[in-house]
Design a protein around this motif. Structure first.
Motif, PDB file in Angstrom:
ATOM      1  N   HIS A   8      18.282  27.671  71.062  1.00  0.00           N
ATOM      2  CA  HIS A   8      18.231  28.954  71.784  1.00  0.00           C
ATOM      3  C   HIS A   8      17.853  30.145  70.898  1.00  0.00           C
TER       4      HIS A   8
ATOM      5  N   ARG B 103      24.807  22.170  68.550  1.00  0.00           N
ATOM      6  CA  ARG B 103      24.202  23.378  69.125  1.00  0.00           C
ATOM      7  C   ARG B 103      24.930  23.877  70.383  1.00  0.00           C
TER       8      ARG B 103
ATOM      9  N   LYS C  62       9.090  14.736  60.599  1.00  0.00           N
ATOM     10  CA  LYS C  62       9.641  14.821  61.966  1.00  0.00           C
ATOM     11  C   LYS C  62       8.518  14.902  62.991  1.00  0.00           C
TER      12      LYS C  62
ATOM     13  N   HIS D 249      14.101  30.656  70.208  1.00  0.00           N
ATOM     14  CA  HIS D 249      13.104  30.849  71.272  1.00  0.00           C
ATOM     15  C   HIS D 249      12.329  32.156  71.070  1.00  0.00           C
TER      16      HIS D 249
ATOM     17  N   TRP E 103      12.812  23.436  84.642  1.00  0.00           N
ATOM     18  CA  TRP E 103      12.130  22.307  85.289  1.00  0.00           C
ATOM     19  C   TRP E 103      12.670  21.963  86.674  1.00  0.00           C
TER      20      TRP E 103
ATOM     21  N   THR F   8      12.794  24.370  70.748  1.00  0.00           N
ATOM     22  CA  THR F   8      13.795  24.492  69.670  1.00  0.00           C
ATOM     23  C   THR F   8      15.103  25.062  70.240  1.00  0.00           C
TER      24      THR F   8
ATOM     25  N   TYR G 196      17.405  12.569  77.767  1.00  0.00           N
ATOM     26  CA  TYR G 196      18.257  13.267  78.735  1.00  0.00           C
ATOM     27  C   TYR G 196      18.065  12.689  80.134  1.00  0.00           C
TER      28      TYR G 196
ATOM     29  N   LYS H 246      14.637  26.656  78.395  1.00  0.00           N
ATOM     30  CA  LYS H 246      15.687  27.553  78.857  1.00  0.00           C
ATOM     31  C   LYS H 246      16.790  27.612  77.811  1.00  0.00           C
TER      32      LYS H 246
ATOM     33  N   SER I 141       9.565  21.288  61.918  1.00  0.00           N
ATOM     34  CA  SER I 141      10.002  21.913  60.669  1.00  0.00           C
ATOM     35  C   SER I 141       9.613  21.085  59.455  1.00  0.00           C
TER      36      SER I 141
ATOM     37  N   ALA J 200      10.583  18.836  67.365  1.00  0.00           N
ATOM     38  CA  ALA J 200      10.527  17.378  67.546  1.00  0.00           C
ATOM     39  C   ALA J 200      11.915  16.824  67.840  1.00  0.00           C
ATOM     40  N   GLY J 201      12.762  17.648  68.472  1.00  0.00           N
ATOM     41  CA  GLY J 201      14.118  17.210  68.802  1.00  0.00           C
ATOM     42  C   GLY J 201      14.161  16.495  70.152  1.00  0.00           C
ATOM     43  N   GLY J 202      15.399  16.446  70.705  1.00  0.00           N
ATOM     44  CA  GLY J 202      15.636  15.669  71.921  1.00  0.00           C
ATOM     45  C   GLY J 202      14.746  16.038  73.088  1.00  0.00           C
ATOM     46  N   ILE J 203      14.685  17.316  73.405  1.00  0.00           N
ATOM     47  CA  ILE J 203      13.943  17.698  74.616  1.00  0.00           C
ATOM     48  C   ILE J 203      12.439  17.689  74.368  1.00  0.00           C
TER      49      ILE J 203
ATOM     50  N   TYR K 189       5.515  25.220  62.082  1.00  0.00           N
ATOM     51  CA  TYR K 189       5.262  25.780  63.412  1.00  0.00           C
ATOM     52  C   TYR K 189       4.020  26.681  63.393  1.00  0.00           C
TER      53      TYR K 189
HETATM   54  N1  LIG Z   1      15.421  20.768  80.426  1.00  0.00           N
HETATM   55  C1  LIG Z   1      16.450  20.053  80.046  1.00  0.00           C
HETATM   56  O1  LIG Z   1      16.938  19.209  80.775  1.00  0.00           O
HETATM   57  C2  LIG Z   1      17.014  20.240  78.690  1.00  0.00           C
HETATM   58  C3  LIG Z   1      16.729  21.369  77.973  1.00  0.00           C
HETATM   59  N2  LIG Z   1      17.225  21.551  76.722  1.00  0.00           N
HETATM   60  C4  LIG Z   1      16.883  22.769  75.989  1.00  0.00           C
HETATM   61  O2  LIG Z   1      16.028  22.370  74.924  1.00  0.00           O
HETATM   62  C5  LIG Z   1      16.276  23.112  73.746  1.00  0.00           C
HETATM   63  C6  LIG Z   1      16.563  22.184  72.575  1.00  0.00           C
HETATM   64  O3  LIG Z   1      17.624  21.324  72.884  1.00  0.00           O
HETATM   65  P1  LIG Z   1      17.697  19.819  72.265  1.00  0.00           P
HETATM   66  O4  LIG Z   1      16.358  19.213  72.269  1.00  0.00           O
HETATM   67  O5  LIG Z   1      18.799  19.148  72.957  1.00  0.00           O
HETATM   68  O6  LIG Z   1      18.135  20.154  70.784  1.00  0.00           O
HETATM   69  P2  LIG Z   1      17.875  19.336  69.436  1.00  0.00           P
HETATM   70  O7  LIG Z   1      18.909  19.764  68.490  1.00  0.00           O
HETATM   71  O8  LIG Z   1      17.696  17.902  69.744  1.00  0.00           O
HETATM   72  O9  LIG Z   1      16.446  19.876  68.951  1.00  0.00           O
HETATM   73  C7  LIG Z   1      16.232  21.222  68.725  1.00  0.00           C
HETATM   74  C8  LIG Z   1      15.162  21.457  67.667  1.00  0.00           C
HETATM   75  O10 LIG Z   1      15.316  22.796  67.193  1.00  0.00           O
HETATM   76  C9  LIG Z   1      15.193  22.823  65.795  1.00  0.00           C
HETATM   77  N3  LIG Z   1      16.558  23.043  65.260  1.00  0.00           N
HETATM   78  C10 LIG Z   1      17.663  22.475  65.625  1.00  0.00           C
HETATM   79  N4  LIG Z   1      18.729  22.937  64.955  1.00  0.00           N
HETATM   80  C11 LIG Z   1      18.268  23.823  64.143  1.00  0.00           C
HETATM   81  C12 LIG Z   1      18.864  24.640  63.193  1.00  0.00           C
HETATM   82  N5  LIG Z   1      20.183  24.651  62.983  1.00  0.00           N
HETATM   83  N6  LIG Z   1      18.083  25.433  62.488  1.00  0.00           N
HETATM   84  C13 LIG Z   1      16.774  25.409  62.701  1.00  0.00           C
HETATM   85  N7  LIG Z   1      16.149  24.652  63.628  1.00  0.00           N
HETATM   86  C14 LIG Z   1      16.892  23.865  64.337  1.00  0.00           C
HETATM   87  C15 LIG Z   1      14.723  21.453  65.344  1.00  0.00           C
HETATM   88  O11 LIG Z   1      13.305  21.460  65.355  1.00  0.00           O
HETATM   89  P3  LIG Z   1      12.421  20.471  64.414  1.00  0.00           P
HETATM   90  O12 LIG Z   1      12.364  19.203  65.180  1.00  0.00           O
HETATM   91  O13 LIG Z   1      11.149  21.173  64.272  1.00  0.00           O
HETATM   92  O14 LIG Z   1      13.172  20.335  63.120  1.00  0.00           O
HETATM   93  C16 LIG Z   1      15.269  20.569  66.427  1.00  0.00           C
HETATM   94  O15 LIG Z   1      14.537  19.381  66.577  1.00  0.00           O
HETATM   95  C17 LIG Z   1      17.398  24.070  74.100  1.00  0.00           C
HETATM   96  O16 LIG Z   1      16.812  25.276  74.496  1.00  0.00           O
HETATM   97  C18 LIG Z   1      18.067  23.420  75.325  1.00  0.00           C
HETATM   98  O17 LIG Z   1      18.685  24.373  76.158  1.00  0.00           O
HETATM   99  C19 LIG Z   1      17.979  20.572  76.118  1.00  0.00           C
HETATM  100  C20 LIG Z   1      18.289  19.443  76.786  1.00  0.00           C
HETATM  101  C21 LIG Z   1      17.866  19.170  78.142  1.00  0.00           C
END
Ligand SMILES: NC(=O)C1=CN([C@@H]2O[C@H](COP(=O)(O)OP(=O)(O)OC[C@H]3O[C@@H](n4cnc5c(N)ncnc54)[C@H](OP(=O)(O)O)[C@@H]3O)[C@@H](O)[C@H]2O)C=CC1
Ligand SMILES: O=C1OC[C@@H](O)[C@H](O)[C@H]1O
Length: 351
Positions: A75, A164, A40, A78, A124, A73, A291, A96, A36, A12-15, A57
């Protein structure tokens, strides 16, 4: 299979927000979001008006109303998350890079193939109309033979070493985060055989690449000169040079909307220019993305849904073999510049 593929969003993060907005804007069907924590998952589910939120998950991948899981999530997660979804019998679209290195990526690909499930790395860019037009143009042959590529992608990234993008424990660094986009332009243009590779990089004190440069040479045929950085703004230009002209793809490098095609005239050094542009779709009301140009997620959503409806196990526009080749190129780069991650138990996969 219902008329529309039923998506489950893992994370449930940014992407994940942006991808979910893409599905909704494409008129698609998200049946559940899993994160997680339940709070969220609920926060994102409320925003994109999805009824079901799961607090783990595992619950998400076991949801019988989900056909395809989008893994969004970090890298290093994945591999376990893609495997978790495939083992639960779900198709997978994974952000990716598909994994941290080629050994891990191969493991995911082998599992999907052995289970007869759809798998795609969510690159994408491939599905943007301008990129499809570019491929058509190169295939049509009117620009002659593509010989060289110059491409850059850069922005000033975060400074917090626990972010990250900078954290080795989260497989940070410029290559895996953004270098992948310029590498995929090279493999799209020149093919997926592994070229000769020369790399250089500037590393952070934590040991990830803040900036990298890569020269790829496909012996006697083609070359690519690529730059990616999370410490400087770059023009984000990609130029594909052919023997009858060249194409300039204007930034943003990973989500382009515009290109200029320059055809050589009979006067050497003079070109006839043609502009192409495809404006982004508008997001459905009430949605917002994190983004740049994430409205363009729509194209990827539509492409995946078509593949799944047609019973394909991979996407012809971005095959798993191409993902694996890109991963190998990135492994070789990291070996050459000395970036390894704590999560890598075996060394990179380069044979
Ligand atoms: N296509 C595009 O344009 C883009 C692609 N990306 C890709 O998307 C993926 C995520 O990036 P982004 O959304 O920016 O990252 P975020 O940090 O915003 O979100 C990542 C998610 O991963 C889980 N997470 C983050 N940190 C941790 C940690 N330390 N330990 C355990 N779980 C963690 C969380 O899931 P939960 O919410 O479940 O807690 C979190 O919401 C990457 O693979 C990135 O390369 C990113 C930006 C743009
Ligand atoms: O894929 C991406 O594209 C946009 C960047 O801002 C982000 O860091 C990266 O993950």
């Amino acid at each position: 299979m219902p008329e529309r593929v039923r998506w489950g969003i893992l994370g449930a993060g940014g992407i994940c927000n942006d991808f979910a907005c893409g599905v909704v804007t494409a008129g698609g069907n998200i049946t559940a979001i899993g994160a997680s924590s339940l709070s969220k998952a609920k926060a994102l589910a409320d925003k994109v008006k999805v009824e079901k939120a799961h607090g783990s998950y595992q619950e998400l991948v076991e949801d019988p109303n989900v056909d395809v899981v989008y893994v969004g999530t970090i890298h290093t997660l994945h591999l376990p998350h893609a495997k978790m979804a495939l083992n639960a019998g779900k198709h997978v679209v994974c952000e990716k890079p598909l994994a941290v290195n080629a050994v891990e990526a191969q493991e995911i690909v082998d599992l999907a193939r052995s289970k007869g499930l759809f798998l795609m790395e969510a690159l994408w860019t491939r599905f943007f109309p301008i990129v499809r037009k570019l491929r058509e143009l190169l295939k049509g042959g009117t620009l002659g033979v593509p010989r060289c590529l110059q491409a850059d992608f850069g922005f000033v990234g975060p400074t917090d070493p626990s972010h990250r993008l900078l954290d080795p424990a989260q497989a940070g660094g410029a290559m895996l985060d953004i270098g992948i986009y310029v590498v995929q332009l090279a493999t799209m243009t020149f093919g997926t055989s592994i070229p000769e590779i020369k790399s250089s990089a500037i590393l952070t004190p934590q040991g990830v690449d803040a900036e990298g440069a890569l020269t790829l040479t496909w012996k006697d045929t083609a070359s690519a000169s690529l730059l990616f950085t999370i410490r400087a703004c770059t023009p984000e230009n990609s130029v594909i040079m052919c023997d009858k002209g060249y194409v300039r793809i204007h930034g943003q490098a990973h989500c382009p909307e515009r290109m200029t095609v320059s055809r050589a005239s009979t006067d050497r050094g003079k070109f006839v220019n043609e502009e192409f542009s495809f404006p982004l779709p508008k997001l459905k009301r009430g949605l917002s993305v994190n983004y740049p140009n994430s409205e363009g997620m729509v194209y990827q959503v539509e492409a995946v849904e078509k593949c799944i409806r047609d019973g394909l196990l991979e996407c012809p526009e971005y095959t798993l073999d191409e993902s694996l080749s890109i991963m190998k190129i990135m492994d070789i780069y990291r070996q050459q510049v000395g970036v390894t991650y704590p999560s890598e138990t075996s060394n990179c996969s380069v044979s």
